[in-house]
Enzyme design. Structure first.
Site, PDB file in Angstrom:
ATOM      1  N   CYS A  50       9.285  -4.996  -5.446  1.00 12.11           N
ATOM      2  CA  CYS A  50       8.002  -4.919  -4.749  1.00 12.11           C
ATOM      3  C   CYS A  50       7.870  -3.616  -3.962  1.00 12.11           C
ATOM      4  CB  CYS A  50       7.822  -6.116  -3.818  1.00 12.11           C
ATOM      5  SG  CYS A  50       9.106  -6.270  -2.566  1.00 12.11           S
ATOM      6  N   ASN A  51       8.982  -2.959  -3.669  1.00  9.92           N
ATOM      7  CA  ASN A  51       8.927  -1.738  -2.865  1.00  9.92           C
ATOM      8  C   ASN A  51       9.312  -0.475  -3.616  1.00  9.92           C
ATOM      9  OD1 ASN A  51       8.008  -2.686  -0.361  1.00  9.92           O
ATOM     10  ND2 ASN A  51      10.026  -3.500   0.129  1.00  9.92           N
ATOM     11  N   GLU A 194       1.535  -6.594   2.523  1.00  5.87           N
ATOM     12  CA  GLU A 194       2.982  -6.384   2.417  1.00  5.87           C
ATOM     13  C   GLU A 194       3.765  -7.440   3.170  1.00  5.87           C
ATOM     14  OE1 GLU A 194       4.724  -2.365   2.530  1.00  5.87           O
ATOM     15  OE2 GLU A 194       2.689  -1.657   2.896  1.00  5.87           O
ATOM     16  N   ALA A 196       2.959 -10.510   3.853  1.00 10.20           N
ATOM     17  CA  ALA A 196       2.908 -11.774   3.122  1.00 10.20           C
ATOM     18  C   ALA A 196       3.906 -11.751   1.971  1.00 10.20           C
ATOM     19  CB  ALA A 196       1.493 -12.017   2.593  1.00 10.20           C
TER      20      ALA A 196
END
Length: 423
Positions: A50-51, A194, A196
């Site tokens: 996700c990052n 972000e 969440a």
């Protein structure tokens, strides 16, 4: 070392672009298969979280692909332009790329220092490349070193032992005070930013299976729900979802509470005193603080958690120098081991070539001296061996002396070219 990384992460890439760069498992497989078709002699591992999205490329014999080729490859996969990708990416080669991967695997490059999920994600990316067939000699060595380094940092430092993000602390310590298990609980996520997503990641790690996502933008709710295996809902269904939820994570940007005490009283009547854990991460707060005083409601805001997070962060930061020292040591170990293997093949080739010349010349000489006795033949052969060793000695000493400097590869390449040896 023929190894490089091209990537985009939270350090310099906006969330909107990181979302567009994200790969599912199936998409990673398809991308690796296409890479293999285009570059059959090159190795590739694709890491997508996700990052961050990172493509690692290596080749044991051929030159690495240029940065532009890797940019174009990712652009093609995600229907993006080079202009969109170029300005916010990072590109490292050789030892710098190795050090970066080891830092990533140890979570020293993460948004949340010491978060444990990234090590598993690196391992999964590597294993997927192995399954597809795009891992090879170089990537095997580097990724195995990365996982070994992550194990050392986990066991030799306390960097993973203290939660430092509000979502991780709330889930691991506060939510566990209310619920022993999460696999049978309904989690409602309000908002789709972000914070969440980070909270969802920790909840998934704790076993959450049922996820409802609601957002004022239904499209954003759909995106987050699809990413984490949840179900999207429209905004007007909020109160109904609160009646059924066990865990609530709220992260909207609203300027006033989205759930007032009056609205919650309607929800409360339908809940039949079932416990409700609410993590209100919004600023200003999404839930009227008075709701936290209702029976069975456990409401936590950022202010309730940030002091504990800060204490944990200070303690974890004390471990950072030791973790970086481990990464540096393992980086040098890997690069030097690789150099020794390359250097060994060059020296073996050099010795074998000179030995062949010695054997030919010795045979020619002894053929011309048929009356030479066995003892003299042995002395002549020893003289030839001493000559070769004396000629090789300055070359070997130069390589050994340069073995721990950045110039070592230049020297090996010069030897290979000078004596026409394959690297």
């Amino acid at each position: 070392m023929n190894f490089q990384v091209l990537g985009w992460s939270h350090h310099r890439t906006p969330l909107q672009l990181r979302e567009r760069l994200a790969f599912s498992r199936e998409q990673v497989v398809q991308a690796l298969q296409l890479f293999q078709k285009r570059h059959p002699l090159h190795e590739c591992v694709l890491l997508s979280t996700c990052n961050r999205t990172e493509v690692y490329e290596a080749c044991d014999r051929l030159p690495l692909l240029c940065r532009g080729e890797l940019l174009q490859f990712i652009a093609d996969q995600k229907a993006l332009t080079l202009a969109e990708l170029r300005d916010c990416c990072y590109h490292l080669r050789g030892e710098g790329a190795v050090r970066h991967l080891l830092s990533v695997a140890c979570s020293l490059d993460s948004m949340v220092l010491g978060e444990s999920q990234i090590t598993a994600q690196v391992k999964q990316a590597y294993q997927l490349a192995v399954e597809v067939g795009t891992a090879g000699v170089v990537t095997h060595a580097v990724f195995q070193a990365a996982l070994r380094t992550a194990g050392r940092v986990a066991s030799e430092t306390a960097i993973h032992q203290r939660r430092v993000s509000i979502p991780s602390l709330a889930v691991s310590e506060f939510a566990h005070q209310i619920f022993e298990r999460f696999d049978d609980k309904l989690t409602l996520v309000i908002g789709a930013g972000e914070m969440a997503e980070e909270t969802l990641r920790y909840l998934r790690h704790e076993g959450v299976q049922r996820i409802a996502v609601i957002n004022r933008s239904y499209e954003r709710a759909c995106f987050l729900a699809e990413r984490w295996g949840g179900t999207p809902y429209r905004w007007d269904q909020l109160l109904q979802l609160l009646k059924d939820a066990d865990v609530v994570v709220s992260t909207t940007g609203a300027e006033e509470p989205i759930v007032t005490l009056e609205q919650f009283r309607e929800v409360e009547r339908a809940r039949c005193d079932r416990p409700l854990f609410i993590l209100d991460l919004a600023v200003p707060r999404d839930f009227d603080p008075v709701i936290g005083k209702r029976p069975g409601v456990y409401l936590f805001s950022i202010d309730d958690l940030k002091d504990v997070c800060e204490r944990n962060r200070q303690e974890r930061d004390r471990q950072l120098p030791l973790a970086r020292k481990i990464v540096e040591a393992e980086t040098r170990r890997l690069v030097n081991d690789h150099f020794v293997r390359q250097y060994g093949s060059i020296i073996r080739g050099l010795k074998e070539g000179w030995q062949q010349v010695k054997d030919q010349e010795l045979a020619r000489l002894l053929h011309r001296l048929p009356q030479t006795d066995e003892k003299t033949r042995e002395e002549v052969e020893k003289a030839f061996d001493r000559l070769i060793n004396k000629l090789l000695h300055p070359l070997l000493e130069s390589v050994r002396m340069e073995g721990h400097t950045p110039r070592r590869w230049t020297l090996v390449e010069a030897l290979a070219r000078l004596f026409q040896l394959r690297q």
